[in-house]
Write an enzyme that holds these catalytic residues in place. Structure first.
Site, PDB file in Angstrom:
ATOM      1  N   GLU A  62      -5.126  -1.668  -5.675  1.00 33.17           N
ATOM      2  CA  GLU A  62      -5.238  -0.295  -6.169  1.00 33.17           C
ATOM      3  C   GLU A  62      -3.903   0.117  -6.737  1.00 33.17           C
ATOM      4  O   GLU A  62      -2.861  -0.356  -6.284  1.00 33.17           O
ATOM      5  CB  GLU A  62      -5.513   0.672  -5.007  1.00 33.17           C
ATOM      6  CG  GLU A  62      -6.922   0.731  -4.542  1.00 33.17           C
ATOM      7  CD  GLU A  62      -7.032   1.723  -3.395  1.00 33.17           C
ATOM      8  OE1 GLU A  62      -6.847   2.920  -3.616  1.00 33.17           O
ATOM      9  OE2 GLU A  62      -7.285   1.266  -2.271  1.00 33.17           O
ATOM     10  N   LYS A 118      -0.624   2.090  -6.936  1.00 33.29           N
ATOM     11  CA  LYS A 118       0.173   2.887  -5.988  1.00 33.29           C
ATOM     12  C   LYS A 118       0.678   4.096  -6.758  1.00 33.29           C
ATOM     13  O   LYS A 118       1.581   3.993  -7.577  1.00 33.29           O
ATOM     14  CB  LYS A 118       1.341   2.080  -5.418  1.00 33.29           C
ATOM     15  CG  LYS A 118       2.123   2.862  -4.349  1.00 33.29           C
ATOM     16  CD  LYS A 118       3.212   2.025  -3.723  1.00 33.29           C
ATOM     17  CE  LYS A 118       3.821   2.653  -2.475  1.00 33.29           C
ATOM     18  NZ  LYS A 118       4.303   4.003  -2.595  1.00 33.29           N
ATOM     19  N   ARG A 129       1.274  12.027  -0.149  1.00 32.00           N
ATOM     20  CA  ARG A 129       0.054  11.730   0.596  1.00 32.00           C
ATOM     21  C   ARG A 129      -0.650  13.016   0.996  1.00 32.00           C
ATOM     22  O   ARG A 129      -0.011  13.951   1.486  1.00 32.00           O
ATOM     23  CB  ARG A 129       0.458  10.954   1.852  1.00 32.00           C
ATOM     24  CG  ARG A 129      -0.681  10.387   2.683  1.00 32.00           C
ATOM     25  CD  ARG A 129      -1.110   9.097   2.081  1.00 32.00           C
ATOM     26  NE  ARG A 129      -2.118   8.386   2.861  1.00 32.00           N
ATOM     27  CZ  ARG A 129      -1.861   7.310   3.600  1.00 32.00           C
ATOM     28  NH1 ARG A 129      -0.634   6.862   3.715  1.00 32.00           N
ATOM     29  NH2 ARG A 129      -2.828   6.682   4.219  1.00 32.00           N
ATOM     30  N   ARG A 149       1.235  14.128   5.128  1.00 30.10           N
ATOM     31  CA  ARG A 149       1.353  12.941   5.960  1.00 30.10           C
ATOM     32  C   ARG A 149       1.777  13.283   7.385  1.00 30.10           C
ATOM     33  O   ARG A 149       1.475  12.565   8.320  1.00 30.10           O
ATOM     34  CB  ARG A 149       2.428  12.112   5.282  1.00 30.10           C
ATOM     35  CG  ARG A 149       2.481  10.721   5.579  1.00 30.10           C
ATOM     36  CD  ARG A 149       3.694  10.238   4.851  1.00 30.10           C
ATOM     37  NE  ARG A 149       4.571   9.728   5.838  1.00 30.10           N
ATOM     38  CZ  ARG A 149       5.003   8.480   5.843  1.00 30.10           C
ATOM     39  NH1 ARG A 149       4.702   7.684   4.874  1.00 30.10           N
ATOM     40  NH2 ARG A 149       5.762   8.063   6.805  1.00 30.10           N
ATOM     41  N   GLU A 169      -3.728  10.679  -2.666  1.00 29.24           N
ATOM     42  CA  GLU A 169      -2.398  11.028  -3.133  1.00 29.24           C
ATOM     43  C   GLU A 169      -2.529  12.211  -4.089  1.00 29.24           C
ATOM     44  O   GLU A 169      -3.424  12.230  -4.936  1.00 29.24           O
ATOM     45  CB  GLU A 169      -1.816   9.802  -3.860  1.00 29.24           C
ATOM     46  CG  GLU A 169      -0.349   9.854  -4.106  1.00 29.24           C
ATOM     47  CD  GLU A 169       0.514   9.339  -2.943  1.00 29.24           C
ATOM     48  OE1 GLU A 169       0.003   9.192  -1.812  1.00 29.24           O
ATOM     49  OE2 GLU A 169       1.712   9.115  -3.181  1.00 29.24           O
ATOM     50  N   PHE A 174      -8.246   7.721  -2.169  1.00 25.77           N
ATOM     51  CA  PHE A 174      -8.386   6.267  -2.038  1.00 25.77           C
ATOM     52  C   PHE A 174      -9.042   5.830  -0.723  1.00 25.77           C
ATOM     53  O   PHE A 174      -9.216   4.649  -0.481  1.00 25.77           O
ATOM     54  CB  PHE A 174      -7.050   5.540  -2.252  1.00 25.77           C
ATOM     55  CG  PHE A 174      -5.888   6.077  -1.454  1.00 25.77           C
ATOM     56  CD1 PHE A 174      -5.806   5.864  -0.097  1.00 25.77           C
ATOM     57  CD2 PHE A 174      -4.850   6.755  -2.092  1.00 25.77           C
ATOM     58  CE1 PHE A 174      -4.725   6.334   0.629  1.00 25.77           C
ATOM     59  CE2 PHE A 174      -3.759   7.228  -1.377  1.00 25.77           C
ATOM     60  CZ  PHE A 174      -3.704   7.017  -0.001  1.00 25.77           C
ATOM     61  N   ARG A 184       1.572   1.200  10.929  1.00 23.60           N
ATOM     62  CA  ARG A 184       2.131   0.518   9.774  1.00 23.60           C
ATOM     63  C   ARG A 184       1.901  -0.970   9.999  1.00 23.60           C
ATOM     64  O   ARG A 184       2.777  -1.696  10.449  1.00 23.60           O
ATOM     65  CB  ARG A 184       3.628   0.834   9.664  1.00 23.60           C
ATOM     66  CG  ARG A 184       4.230   0.464   8.338  1.00 23.60           C
ATOM     67  CD  ARG A 184       5.720   0.707   8.342  1.00 23.60           C
ATOM     68  NE  ARG A 184       6.114   2.095   8.205  1.00 23.60           N
ATOM     69  CZ  ARG A 184       6.084   2.775   7.060  1.00 23.60           C
ATOM     70  NH1 ARG A 184       5.655   2.208   5.958  1.00 23.60           N
ATOM     71  NH2 ARG A 184       6.499   4.009   7.019  1.00 23.60           N
ATOM     72  N   LYS A 228       2.337  -2.875   0.332  1.00 25.31           N
ATOM     73  CA  LYS A 228       2.732  -2.164  -0.888  1.00 25.31           C
ATOM     74  C   LYS A 228       3.676  -3.058  -1.670  1.00 25.31           C
ATOM     75  O   LYS A 228       4.540  -3.718  -1.108  1.00 25.31           O
ATOM     76  CB  LYS A 228       3.350  -0.806  -0.577  1.00 25.31           C
ATOM     77  CG  LYS A 228       4.572  -0.829   0.304  1.00 25.31           C
ATOM     78  CD  LYS A 228       5.126   0.570   0.481  1.00 25.31           C
ATOM     79  CE  LYS A 228       6.233   0.576   1.522  1.00 25.31           C
ATOM     80  NZ  LYS A 228       6.790   1.892   1.777  1.00 25.31           N
TER      81      LYS A 228
HETATM   82  N1  LIG Z   1      -3.875   3.653  -3.626  1.00 20.05           N
HETATM   83  C1  LIG Z   1      -3.091   3.968  -2.604  1.00 20.05           C
HETATM   84  N2  LIG Z   1      -3.400   3.589  -1.333  1.00 20.05           N
HETATM   85  C2  LIG Z   1      -2.612   3.884  -0.289  1.00 20.05           C
HETATM   86  N3  LIG Z   1      -1.447   4.556  -0.392  1.00 20.05           N
HETATM   87  C3  LIG Z   1      -1.065   4.948  -1.636  1.00 20.05           C
HETATM   88  C4  LIG Z   1      -1.872   4.674  -2.783  1.00 20.05           C
HETATM   89  N4  LIG Z   1      -1.237   5.200  -3.851  1.00 20.05           N
HETATM   90  C5  LIG Z   1      -0.120   5.759  -3.419  1.00 20.05           C
HETATM   91  N5  LIG Z   1       0.012   5.621  -2.090  1.00 20.05           N
HETATM   92  C6  LIG Z   1       1.169   6.113  -1.294  1.00 20.05           C
HETATM   93  O1  LIG Z   1       1.900   4.984  -0.904  1.00 20.05           O
HETATM   94  C7  LIG Z   1       2.244   5.061   0.457  1.00 20.05           C
HETATM   95  C8  LIG Z   1       2.168   3.684   1.050  1.00 20.05           C
HETATM   96  O2  LIG Z   1       3.400   3.321   1.539  1.00 20.05           O
HETATM   97  P1  LIG Z   1       3.811   3.673   3.027  1.00 20.05           P
HETATM   98  O3  LIG Z   1       2.616   3.630   3.884  1.00 20.05           O
HETATM   99  O4  LIG Z   1       4.932   2.797   3.358  1.00 20.05           O
HETATM  100  O5  LIG Z   1       4.261   5.195   2.933  1.00 20.05           O
HETATM  101  P2  LIG Z   1       5.700   5.746   2.545  1.00 20.05           P
HETATM  102  O6  LIG Z   1       6.635   5.450   3.661  1.00 20.05           O
HETATM  103  O7  LIG Z   1       5.491   7.156   2.150  1.00 20.05           O
HETATM  104  O8  LIG Z   1       6.088   4.842   1.336  1.00 20.05           O
HETATM  105  P3  LIG Z   1       6.680   5.152  -0.063  1.00 20.05           P
HETATM  106  O9  LIG Z   1       7.988   5.830   0.184  1.00 20.05           O
HETATM  107  O10 LIG Z   1       6.766   3.767  -0.632  1.00 20.05           O
HETATM  108  O11 LIG Z   1       5.677   6.022  -0.770  1.00 20.05           O
HETATM  109  C9  LIG Z   1       1.228   5.964   1.094  1.00 20.05           C
HETATM  110  O12 LIG Z   1       1.766   6.697   2.178  1.00 20.05           O
HETATM  111  C10 LIG Z   1       0.781   6.859  -0.033  1.00 20.05           C
HETATM  112  O13 LIG Z   1       1.509   8.074  -0.006  1.00 20.05           O
END
Ligand SMILES: Nc1ncnc2c1ncn2[C@@H]1O[C@H](COP(=O)(O)OP(=O)(O)OP(=O)(O)O)[C@@H](O)[C@H]1O
Length: 634
Positions: free
Chosen positions: A286, A288, A293, A324, A353, A393, A464, A470
């Site tokens: 998918e 990103k 979030r 989040r 998102e 998503f 996690r 990712k």
């Molecule tokens: N298609 C998707 N599926 C899941 N998460 C997604 C998607 N698109 C964007 N995201 C974002 O990417 C994040 C996934 O990385 P992670 O779970 O590590 O969160 P994070 O610490 O906020 O990471 P980052 O700073 O890389 O966004 C999710 O929290 C979400 O906010």
């Protein structure tokens, strides 16, 4: 339960080093927190069922994890209340000086000679010096009043109420009151220990018996997993402890998600297309999206007109949106409320998102969404400037069905059924080249990268794990807690100039709310205007001040860019960032979401690469995920 008893037990936990012994102490405390089992006639009339409160207090929380209420008590208010209770000769500055010496507010509170300040207590807030001993319930009720105070005079109500509590506290009670108010218990009780103790106290699990001494048919792991699942679903240690005690296994099995009660988000680890293909054979790929979030709860109502203007009264609408961190951000994102009202077809909990887009619908950089997210004022004006859209998503609940245990592909099908627009595009493929082409396309379209997910994975709140990977080419940023600053010079003397940034350190019990280790100082990448905003943002969090330097309570998270991580004796993390630069305030993250020392080590090439799970090992606190628990079952 008397608050003195709670404090005594907390002292014992803090002094205990062994994980199993800590779990045993917690289990005893939970068992003792219910109403007195003695015959009615012998019962203490003040005796109440304090289990839920005690369970939350042990984790430094007054409210369940999903509950949006906040105490709104910063260090300065706490210091002021302590100073008042300590008498006319002590000022808030004195409290701060002592804090600078001892480094810990609980110890400072215990050293002060509190109590007996009857005159000031007369002004509102429960100051009732000389009354009976404090109980856990009274502390809870006073703190609820603090959290719920609004409008003119609420600040002085908060101060008076805290003063009233401190004024009645013994040194040991004052230690835990101060820590509770600031949300850091420091007694080595992580979410995992509380979960295990719940299973031990009420379900007959043998967590504190070493594995090799357990019976063959021992069900400890199963019972612990049952408690864990209930925690994930309810986000409330208090409620889960009550359910385990009152309804046992069956009660825990029956808990379900509730529309309107947020759930922790499932998180990802870094990984590549090759990692995904090697591990699963096929992957869901998918885009990103580079946004924030959101978890959207839609409760279908008979009077909800399709496409109606959802911006009316977001607090009472059928749509609520959470960050989040489970903070209610509904009012900041009216177009998402409208979107869901117009396009949702059944009650649902959606994960997605919120992305900022330009007039052509093309993605804008992450900084743009931060101008909208959590905004409380000028929402309509900002809405004109930055447009926000939804990319959903995942689907955790649809039309009465909880879907946490359904495979991802099924959840996607339900998502498309329940929301007819604003759903992310996915590719399910077992062909690595095809997934790589998808990634290249996503990047060319201006997205941050791709997410790779195991097609049959369940939704694991707060975790996690390795089921979501990712992949983003530009990973040289860290999310760091701002722990200190230096005042600027010359025309910038009224502004902070340099910021000290830190990673989180998990203590041995995996309790993530404890220590931080400095990795550098950030002074570049910040405009004068941003410095003024950052000063306003951080000033309420000042913990102590000495000359040009201040320290902050760990609350605010910066996204920091860097060129390299070097080992360095300068900072207590043992590392320093080369060319650190400020990129943004991560408004969507709290201190518990910041990067960890384990991750820093790994990025520096010193970590245990094989065990990627070491990353953020103490990432989740409420649910106890990711913590090394006493059963070793993680
Ligand atoms: N298609 C998707 N599926 C899941 N998460 C997604 C998607 N698109 C964007 N995201 C974002 O990417 C994040 C996934 O990385 P992670 O779970 O590590 O969160 P994070 O610490 O906020 O990471 P980052 O700073 O890389 O966004 C999710 O929290 C979400 O906010």
């Amino acid at each position: 339960m008397e608050f003195a008893t709670f404090a005594e037990r907390a002292d014992a936990m803090a002094a205990e080093e062994g994980d199993l012994a800590t779990v045993a102490l917690v289990a005893e405390t939970l068992a003792a927190a219910g109403p007195d089992a003695s015959p009615e006639a012998d019962r203490d009339p003040t005796d109440s069922d304090d289990l839920a409160i005690v369970a939350r207090f042990l984790r430094g929380a007054v409210f369940p994890g999903w509950d949006g209420r906040k105490l709104s008590v910063g260090p300065s208010l706490c210091h002021e209340a302590l100073a008042r209770a300590a008498g006319a000769n002590v000022t808030a500055d004195d409290v701060e000086d002592r804090l600078a010496e001892t480094g810990e507010i609980g110890a400072v509170a215990a050293q002060l000679d509190l109590g007996g300040q009857t005159g000031l207590a007369a002004f509102g807030g429960g100051g009732d010096a000389g009354a009976d001993d404090l109980t856990v319930r009274e502390v809870y009720e006073e703190l609820v009043a603090v959290a719920e105070a609004t409008g003119d005079g609420s600040e002085s109500f908060r101060l008076d109420t805290l003063f009233g509590l401190f004024n009645r506290a013994t040194p040991s009670e004052a230690t835990y009151l101060a820590r509770l108010v600031l949300g850091e218990m420091r007694i080595g009780v992580g979410g995992g220990a509380l979960r295990d103790a719940t299973a031990e106290a009420f379900l007959g699990a043998s967590v504190t018996t070493p594995t090799e001494e357990r019976d063959e048919d021992d069900r400890t792991d199963e019972l612990v997993a049952l408690v864990e699942r209930a925690l994930q679903v309810t986000n409330d240690h208090g409620r889960v402890a009550e359910l385990a005690r009152d309804e046992g296994e069956a009660g825990l099995r029956d808990v379900s998600l509730a529309v309107g009660r947020p759930v922790r988000s499932m998180l990802a680890q870094a990984g590549t297309v090759a990692d995904a293909m090697d591990a699963w054979g096929s992957a869901v790929a998918e885009t990103k999206y580079d946004g924030a979030r959101v978890q959207i709860h839609y409760e279908e109502r008979a009077d909800d007109n399709e496409g109606a203007d959802g911006a009316g009264d977001p607090d009472d609408g059928p749509v609520s949106i959470y960050s989040r961190n489970m903070e209610d951000v509904t009012a900041a994102l009216p177009e998402l409320v409208e979107h869901v009202r117009a396009h949702a077809t059944a009650p649902a909990i959606l994960d997605g998102e919120a992305v900022a887009v330009d007039d052509d619908g093309e993605p804008l950089p992450f900084q743009a969404i931060l101008r909208r997210f959590r905004r409380k004022y000028d929402v309509d004006r900002m809405r004109e400037e930055v447009r926000v859209e939804l990319r959903a998503f995942d689907c955790l609940h649809a039309a009465g069905d909880d879907l946490l245990d359904a495979p991802l592909t099924e959840r996607h099908d339900r998502l498309r059924e329940v929301l007819d627009e604003g759903v992310s595009e996915v590719l399910v493929s077992d062909d690595a080249a095809e997934v790589e082409a998808f990634e290249a396309e996503a990047l060319a379209a201006g997205h941050e990268g791709v997410m790779l997910k195991r097609p049959d994975s369940t939704y694991d709140p707060g975790n996690r794990g390795k089921e979501w990977l990712k992949r983003k080419p530009d990973v040289e940023t860290l999310d760091l807690v701002v722990t200190g600053a230096e005042w600027g010079e010359g025309r910038r003397a009224e502004l902070f100039g340099t910021f000290e940034v830190s990673v989180r350190v998990a203590d041995e019990s995996g309790d993530a709310s404890g220590e931080h280790a400095v990795v550098g100082k950030v002074a570049t990448g910040i405009t004068d205007e941003e410095l003024a905003d950052l000063t306003d943002l951080l000033e309420p969090h000042v913990r102590s001040e000495s000359g040009q330097t201040v320290t902050f309570a760990p609350e605010v998270v910066f996204e920091v860019g860097y060129e390299e991580i070097q080992t360095s004796p300068t900072y207590d993390s043992g590392y320093a960032l080369r060319f650190p630069r400020f990129l943004a305030v991560r408004e969507d993250k709290g201190a518990d979401d910041a990067d960890t020392l384990t991750r820093l080590r790994r990025l520096a090439g010193d970590g245990d690469d094989g065990a990627d799970g070491g990353d953020d090992s103490a990432d989740a606190d409420e649910s106890g995920d990711g913590e090394r628990d006493a059963t070793g079952a993680e």
